[in-house]
Design an enzyme around this catalytic site. Structure first.
Site, PDB file in Angstrom:
ATOM      1  N   PHE A  91      48.672  85.215  77.029  1.00 61.25           N
ATOM      2  CA  PHE A  91      49.188  86.507  77.500  1.00 61.25           C
ATOM      3  C   PHE A  91      48.000  87.441  77.649  1.00 61.25           C
ATOM      4  O   PHE A  91      47.234  87.614  76.695  1.00 61.25           O
ATOM      5  CB  PHE A  91      50.172  87.136  76.502  1.00 61.25           C
ATOM      6  CG  PHE A  91      50.521  88.574  76.850  1.00 61.25           C
ATOM      7  CD1 PHE A  91      51.701  88.868  77.512  1.00 61.25           C
ATOM      8  CD2 PHE A  91      49.654  89.626  76.542  1.00 61.25           C
ATOM      9  CE1 PHE A  91      52.015  90.180  77.860  1.00 61.25           C
ATOM     10  CE2 PHE A  91      49.962  90.948  76.894  1.00 61.25           C
ATOM     11  CZ  PHE A  91      51.149  91.221  77.553  1.00 61.25           C
ATOM     12  N   GLU A  92      47.869  88.038  78.813  1.00 61.32           N
ATOM     13  CA  GLU A  92      46.840  89.057  78.998  1.00 61.32           C
ATOM     14  C   GLU A  92      47.299  89.966  80.109  1.00 61.32           C
ATOM     15  O   GLU A  92      47.836  89.490  81.120  1.00 61.32           O
ATOM     16  CB  GLU A  92      45.520  88.442  79.513  1.00 61.32           C
ATOM     17  CG  GLU A  92      44.656  87.752  78.501  1.00 61.32           C
ATOM     18  CD  GLU A  92      43.408  87.124  79.142  1.00 61.32           C
ATOM     19  OE1 GLU A  92      43.439  86.739  80.321  1.00 61.32           O
ATOM     20  OE2 GLU A  92      42.407  87.024  78.430  1.00 61.32           O
ATOM     21  N   ILE A  93      47.116  91.271  79.930  1.00 62.03           N
ATOM     22  CA  ILE A  93      47.164  92.191  81.054  1.00 62.03           C
ATOM     23  C   ILE A  93      45.792  92.836  81.030  1.00 62.03           C
ATOM     24  O   ILE A  93      45.353  93.316  79.978  1.00 62.03           O
ATOM     25  CB  ILE A  93      48.270  93.257  80.906  1.00 62.03           C
ATOM     26  CG1 ILE A  93      49.631  92.575  80.751  1.00 62.03           C
ATOM     27  CG2 ILE A  93      48.272  94.192  82.120  1.00 62.03           C
ATOM     28  CD1 ILE A  93      50.790  93.544  80.496  1.00 62.03           C
ATOM     29  N   HIS A  95      37.078  85.383  76.245  1.00 60.98           N
ATOM     30  CA  HIS A  95      37.542  86.700  76.712  1.00 60.98           C
ATOM     31  C   HIS A  95      37.513  87.722  75.576  1.00 60.98           C
ATOM     32  O   HIS A  95      37.122  88.875  75.772  1.00 60.98           O
ATOM     33  CB  HIS A  95      38.994  86.622  77.212  1.00 60.98           C
ATOM     34  CG  HIS A  95      39.142  85.953  78.546  1.00 60.98           C
ATOM     35  ND1 HIS A  95      40.346  85.892  79.208  1.00 60.98           N
ATOM     36  CD2 HIS A  95      38.249  85.318  79.338  1.00 60.98           C
ATOM     37  CE1 HIS A  95      40.180  85.252  80.355  1.00 60.98           C
ATOM     38  NE2 HIS A  95      38.924  84.893  80.457  1.00 60.98           N
TER      39      HIS A  95
END
Ligand SMILES: Nc1nc2c(ncn2[C@@H]2O[C@H](COP(=O)(O)OP(=O)(O)OP(=O)(O)O)[C@@H](O)[C@H]2O)c(=O)[nH]1
Ligand SMILES: *[C@@H]1O[C@H](CO)[C@@H](O)[C@H](O)[C@H]1NC(C)=O
Ligand SMILES: [Mg+2]
Length: 432
Positions: A323-325, A360
């Site tokens: 999950f990443e925004i 990341h």
């Protein structure tokens, strides 16, 4: 006798005729054929599919039929255009139940500006039903009111089924990209023999995905290349979605707008410890990068989230990147690409099994000021085997959550939010 058999022949002919008519009618109302536009390499869109009826060689008999498969190209609802001249101040985000618009979940398309943003999914054709499940959740809980686009990326051509199913489920435009070989292969500086020995050794030690080549290409791609795919160059923000994930609560506001309007560059919902066997020398590489590029390290960084001794050793904490925004512009910045380039040269994607999650996370924690990293407590999420279920019963009721709060991983021992560790409180929570 002769009259009787002539009657049978007549019955058979009639039956044949009826079947032929039936076949013809059902075939012309539901043609199954491949639009040549969709077979072109390098990325196609459902819009192109819709825009080229009539060029199809097999023009159907029905003149009102446009030749497109409507399960894949239905009219999308009209959503405000990106860049339309709408003042965000006139459309405040409904962050709490008292805010105007909070209860507008069933009034169709959400008003207000849109961010230049897309969902992005890396997947294989065989993942189609698992990604279908994820899309359905994202659309039901959020995107059906917003119509954001969705980019699908694959190291092989997407097949017709994948495109048809995903396009039918997405409220926004869908785009399908083929990943270039250079972004999904061993770079020339990698010693193949050495990499092979590592895989054999990891297999013996039963390290998860330790013997997989494709998993390594995937991790390197997600670390260094997804954000510069041609289709991704059309956007400024992304929301990563993997197959078989769940969203447990309604999302009443636009998280892309939240990111954009609050200057956030990276966000997460779950954080945990990485398996050290997959990254034994990652921190050495990071330290080398920090020494060579002090100009890229943010003054007000989140080193406290990554290290318990001021940067000497890595505590293995990372944000779970399935999950990443986040901001694509940040990932495309000189700081991030220098960082990826430096790590890639050190070879750990192949000589170890570096995951894109620690890659990341370390980048975000070191190169972004801490107020640019956001924890979305109100986005309830599951990817096997962990759940983020929001703390606060009232919040869960307001958002119509269907997760069991007991499953919430945040305060369990393996989470990097675990109170005795306090990384989260020290460096992230205070900025939420
Ligand atoms: N096109 C393509 N996509 C892949 C490949 N391997 C993994 N992916 C995608 O990359 C993402 C991460 O892979 P996963 O297999 O989910 O890895 P993971 O989340 O670490 O492990 P799981 O617990 O199995 O979910 C998913 O979106 C996959 O669909 C591949 O070889 N080709
Ligand atoms: C969206 O962002 C991309 C990448 O920065 C840019 O090229 C494009 O023009 C933007 N689109 C709009 C409508 O602003
Ligand atoms: Mg996964």
């Amino acid at each position: 006798m002769a009259a009787g058999s002539a009657r049978y022949v007549r019955y058979i002919l009639i039956a044949f005729f009826v079947l032929a008519v039936f076949y013809f009618v059902s075939d012309s109302s539901n043609p199954v054929r491949v639009n040549p536009e969709l077979l072109k390499p390098g990325g196609t869109t459902a819009e192109q599919h819709k825009a080229t009826p009539g060029k199809d060689a097999q023009t159907p008999v029905n003149p009102h039929h446009d030749g497109a498969d409507h399960t894949a190209t239905k009219e999308k609802p009209k959503t405000p255009k990106v860049g339309a001249n709408l003042d965000p101040a006139e459309y405040p985000l409904a962050m709490t139940p008292n805010d105007p618009g909070f209860n507008d979940l069933n009034t169709g398309i959400a008003e207000g500006p849109r961010v230049n943003a897309t969902f992005v999914t890396l997947a294989r054709n065989s993942d189609v039903w698992e990604i279908a499940e994820s899309i359905r959740q994202v659309e039901d809980r959020f995107n059906r009111r917003y119509g954001y686009d969705w980019v699908f990326l694959n190291d092989q051509e997407f097949d017709e089924t994948f495109k048809k199913v995903t396009t039918s489920l997405c409220s926004g435009k869908t785009h399908y990209g083929l990943i270039a070989k250079e972004h999904w292969s061993f770079p020339p500086h990698i010693d193949q023999e050495k990499a092979k020995k590592v895989r054999e050794d990891m297999k013996e030690r039963k390290i998860i995905y330790g013997d997989s080549i494709s998993y390594r290409h995937m991790c390197r791609f997600e670390s260094g290349f997804f954000f510069r795919q041609p289709l991704m160059m059309n956007y400024e923000y992304y929301w990563r979605v993997e197959p078989s994930v769940k969203l447990f609560c309604d999302i009443h506001y636009d998280p892309f707008r939240f990111m954009h309007e609050n200057g956030k560059k990276y966000s997460f919902v779950l954080s945990l410890y990485e398996y050290i066997e997959t990254i034994p020398t990652l921190w050495d590489s990071v330290k080398k990068f920090m020494k060579n590029h002090p100009e890229h390290i943010a003054e007000d960084n989140s080193m406290g989230f990554l290290s318990d001794d001021g940067g000497e050793t890595y505590n293995k904490c990372h944000f779970w990147s399935n999950f990443e925004i986040g901001s694509l512009e940040w990932l495309r910045s000189k700081a991030y690409t220098d960082y990826f380039e430096s790590l890639d040269q050190d070879g750990g994607f192949f000589y170890e099994r570096w995951g894109d999650a620690p890659v990341h996370s370390i980048a975000a924690a070191l190169m972004l000021p801490k107020e640019q990293i956001h924890f979305f407590n109100d986005i309830a999420y599951w990817h096997v085997p962990f759940t983020h279920c929001p703390t606060g019963e009232k919040l869960r009721m307001d958002l119509k959550c269907h997760c069991n709060p007991k499953d919430n991983f945040d305060w369990k021992g393996y989470s990097c939010m675990f109170p005795p560790i306090l990384h989260f409180k020290k460096d992230i929570l205070l900025t939420c």
